[in-house]
Motif scaffolding. Structure first.
Motif, PDB file in Angstrom:
ATOM      1  N   GLY A  45      -5.652  22.665  72.894  1.00 24.74           N
ATOM      2  CA  GLY A  45      -4.443  22.847  73.687  1.00 24.74           C
ATOM      3  C   GLY A  45      -3.247  22.034  73.253  1.00 24.74           C
ATOM      4  N   LEU A  46      -3.244  21.595  72.004  1.00 18.13           N
ATOM      5  CA  LEU A  46      -2.131  20.795  71.491  1.00 18.13           C
ATOM      6  C   LEU A  46      -1.252  21.663  70.597  1.00 18.13           C
ATOM      7  CD1 LEU A  46      -0.875  17.934  71.171  1.00 18.13           C
ATOM      8  CD2 LEU A  46      -2.444  17.570  69.271  1.00 18.13           C
ATOM      9  N   ASP A  47       0.042  21.557  70.761  1.00 16.91           N
ATOM     10  CA  ASP A  47       0.990  22.319  69.951  1.00 16.91           C
ATOM     11  C   ASP A  47       0.933  21.799  68.514  1.00 16.91           C
ATOM     12  OD1 ASP A  47       3.127  23.558  68.738  1.00 16.91           O
ATOM     13  OD2 ASP A  47       4.611  22.919  70.207  1.00 16.91           O
ATOM     14  N   SER A  48       0.553  22.682  67.581  1.00 14.27           N
ATOM     15  CA  SER A  48       0.420  22.243  66.187  1.00 14.27           C
ATOM     16  C   SER A  48       1.769  21.858  65.587  1.00 14.27           C
ATOM     17  CB  SER A  48      -0.265  23.315  65.346  1.00 14.27           C
ATOM     18  OG  SER A  48       0.492  24.506  65.346  1.00 14.27           O
ATOM     19  N   ASN A  49       2.859  22.419  66.109  1.00 13.65           N
ATOM     20  CA  ASN A  49       4.183  22.020  65.616  1.00 13.65           C
ATOM     21  C   ASN A  49       4.469  20.563  65.951  1.00 13.65           C
ATOM     22  OD1 ASN A  49       4.868  24.497  64.483  1.00 13.65           O
ATOM     23  ND2 ASN A  49       5.610  25.284  66.439  1.00 13.65           N
ATOM     24  N   TYR A  50       3.983  20.117  67.133  1.00 12.42           N
ATOM     25  CA  TYR A  50       4.162  18.701  67.494  1.00 12.42           C
ATOM     26  C   TYR A  50       3.526  17.808  66.432  1.00 12.42           C
ATOM     27  CZ  TYR A  50       3.060  14.142  69.301  1.00 12.42           C
ATOM     28  OH  TYR A  50       2.913  12.785  69.404  1.00 12.42           O
ATOM     29  N   VAL A  51       2.324  18.181  65.992  1.00 17.71           N
ATOM     30  CA  VAL A  51       1.602  17.345  65.021  1.00 17.71           C
ATOM     31  C   VAL A  51       2.363  17.261  63.710  1.00 17.71           C
ATOM     32  CG1 VAL A  51      -0.550  17.042  63.742  1.00 17.71           C
ATOM     33  CG2 VAL A  51      -0.626  17.857  66.100  1.00 17.71           C
ATOM     34  N   SER A  52       2.812  18.404  63.189  1.00 14.20           N
ATOM     35  CA  SER A  52       3.522  18.366  61.905  1.00 14.20           C
ATOM     36  C   SER A  52       4.865  17.642  62.031  1.00 14.20           C
ATOM     37  CB  SER A  52       3.704  19.769  61.325  1.00 14.20           C
ATOM     38  OG  SER A  52       4.440  20.585  62.203  1.00 14.20           O
ATOM     39  N   GLU A  53       5.529  17.794  63.175  1.00 13.50           N
ATOM     40  CA  GLU A  53       6.801  17.078  63.389  1.00 13.50           C
ATOM     41  C   GLU A  53       6.571  15.573  63.499  1.00 13.50           C
ATOM     42  OE1 GLU A  53       8.537  18.965  66.811  1.00 13.50           O
ATOM     43  OE2 GLU A  53       8.776  20.874  65.739  1.00 13.50           O
ATOM     44  N   CYS A  54       5.532  15.181  64.227  1.00 11.66           N
ATOM     45  CA  CYS A  54       5.194  13.762  64.353  1.00 11.66           C
ATOM     46  C   CYS A  54       4.860  13.180  62.981  1.00 11.66           C
ATOM     47  CB  CYS A  54       4.015  13.589  65.315  1.00 11.66           C
ATOM     48  SG  CYS A  54       3.299  11.922  65.331  1.00 11.66           S
ATOM     49  N   TYR A  55       4.090  13.934  62.203  1.00 13.22           N
ATOM     50  CA  TYR A  55       3.689  13.482  60.868  1.00 13.22           C
ATOM     51  C   TYR A  55       4.909  13.131  60.013  1.00 13.22           C
ATOM     52  CZ  TYR A  55       2.065  13.660  56.059  1.00 13.22           C
ATOM     53  OH  TYR A  55       1.828  13.355  54.747  1.00 13.22           O
ATOM     54  N   SER A  56       5.944  13.941  60.105  1.00 11.65           N
ATOM     55  CA  SER A  56       7.149  13.746  59.278  1.00 11.65           C
ATOM     56  C   SER A  56       8.159  12.786  59.895  1.00 11.65           C
ATOM     57  CB  SER A  56       7.832  15.099  59.049  1.00 11.65           C
ATOM     58  OG  SER A  56       6.939  15.984  58.418  1.00 11.65           O
ATOM     59  N   SER A  57       7.857  12.271  61.071  1.00  8.48           N
ATOM     60  CA  SER A  57       8.818  11.427  61.788  1.00  8.48           C
ATOM     61  C   SER A  57       8.438   9.950  61.714  1.00  8.48           C
ATOM     62  CB  SER A  57       8.868  11.845  63.257  1.00  8.48           C
ATOM     63  OG  SER A  57       7.708  11.375  63.928  1.00  8.48           O
ATOM     64  N   PRO A  58       9.354   9.071  62.130  1.00  9.85           N
ATOM     65  CA  PRO A  58       9.027   7.642  62.193  1.00  9.85           C
ATOM     66  C   PRO A  58       7.840   7.356  63.121  1.00  9.85           C
ATOM     67  CG  PRO A  58      11.401   7.939  62.327  1.00  9.85           C
ATOM     68  CD  PRO A  58      10.789   9.309  62.405  1.00  9.85           C
ATOM     69  N   LEU A  59       7.624   8.206  64.137  1.00  9.03           N
ATOM     70  CA  LEU A  59       6.500   7.989  65.045  1.00  9.03           C
ATOM     71  C   LEU A  59       5.166   8.038  64.302  1.00  9.03           C
ATOM     72  CD1 LEU A  59       5.227   7.602  67.840  1.00  9.03           C
ATOM     73  CD2 LEU A  59       5.372  10.097  68.147  1.00  9.03           C
TER      74      LEU A  59
END
Length: 197
Positions: A113-127
């Motif tokens: 139930g996790l948005d896969s776009n969140y994961v790829s965006e987080c991966y590329s971010s300072p977070l």
């Protein structure tokens, strides 16, 4: 019982532990343990500039990617059973698809139930970088000689590595946890399929 698992995304021993020891018993043990999964292992970081941190991982750059992706996903998944489901899926999927640059464990994220776009965006971010730096700090407190390293403690404030518990966990994680829970939670680990006369 607090249980910390320090592991790496492409480590064969980590994969074996997650898929053969942790995942099969995660749901049964969940009411009795507070599980923390830390994907970092023997990786190291170095700062190139104020806003550029690089990681070097034991099994190469794809492992660094897998560790960071998992840090992002685990940060967004609050339920520990769902975390184990995700990591179990990711470890198997990512190892097979590691040469695919577009592989971020999308199917595994969506399965819990996790948005896969969140994961790829987080991966590329300072977070994503901050989460890996936090994983590095946590890992440094025990300086693992072997990956995965499993640490048990009765309080989240006190970590204690025990080689005997570590060795036992790699072949009988459930047995070690049940032994540690026996005094404080005797109702834990009662196999409901056993008929008692």
């Amino acid at each position: 019982l607090h249980v910390q698992v320090f592991y790496e995304s492409l480590c064969p021993d980590s994969l074996n532990f997650v898929t053969q020891q942790l995942h099969p018993v995660a749901e049964e043990l969940a009411p009795h343990i507070d599980l923390k999964l830390i994907p970092f292992g023997k990786s190291v970081s170095f700062k190139i500039s104020d806003d550029n941190v690089q990681f070097i991982c034991q099994h190469g750059s794809q492992e660094c990617k897998g560790n960071k992706v998992q840090s992002c996903a685990l940060n967004a998944i609050s339920d520990q059973i769902a975390q184990v489901e995700y990591v179990n899926c990711f470890m198997k999927t990512f190892k097979k698809g590691q040469k695919n640059e577009g592989e971020y464990g999308q199917r595994c994220a969506e399965a819990v139930g996790l948005d896969s776009n969140y994961v790829s965006e987080c991966y590329s971010s300072p977070l994503g970088t901050q989460l890996q730096l936090l994983a590095e700090q946590m890992t440094a407190t025990i300086s693992p000689k072997f990956v995965p390293t499993i640490v048990y403690n009765r309080s989240s404030m006190f970590q204690r590595f025990d080689q005997q518990l570590q060795d036992g966990s790699l072949t009988d994680f459930r047995g070690v946890v049940c032994q540690l829970l026996q005094q404080t939670h005797p109702e834990a680990c009662q196999n409901s399929s056993v008929i008692r006369l």
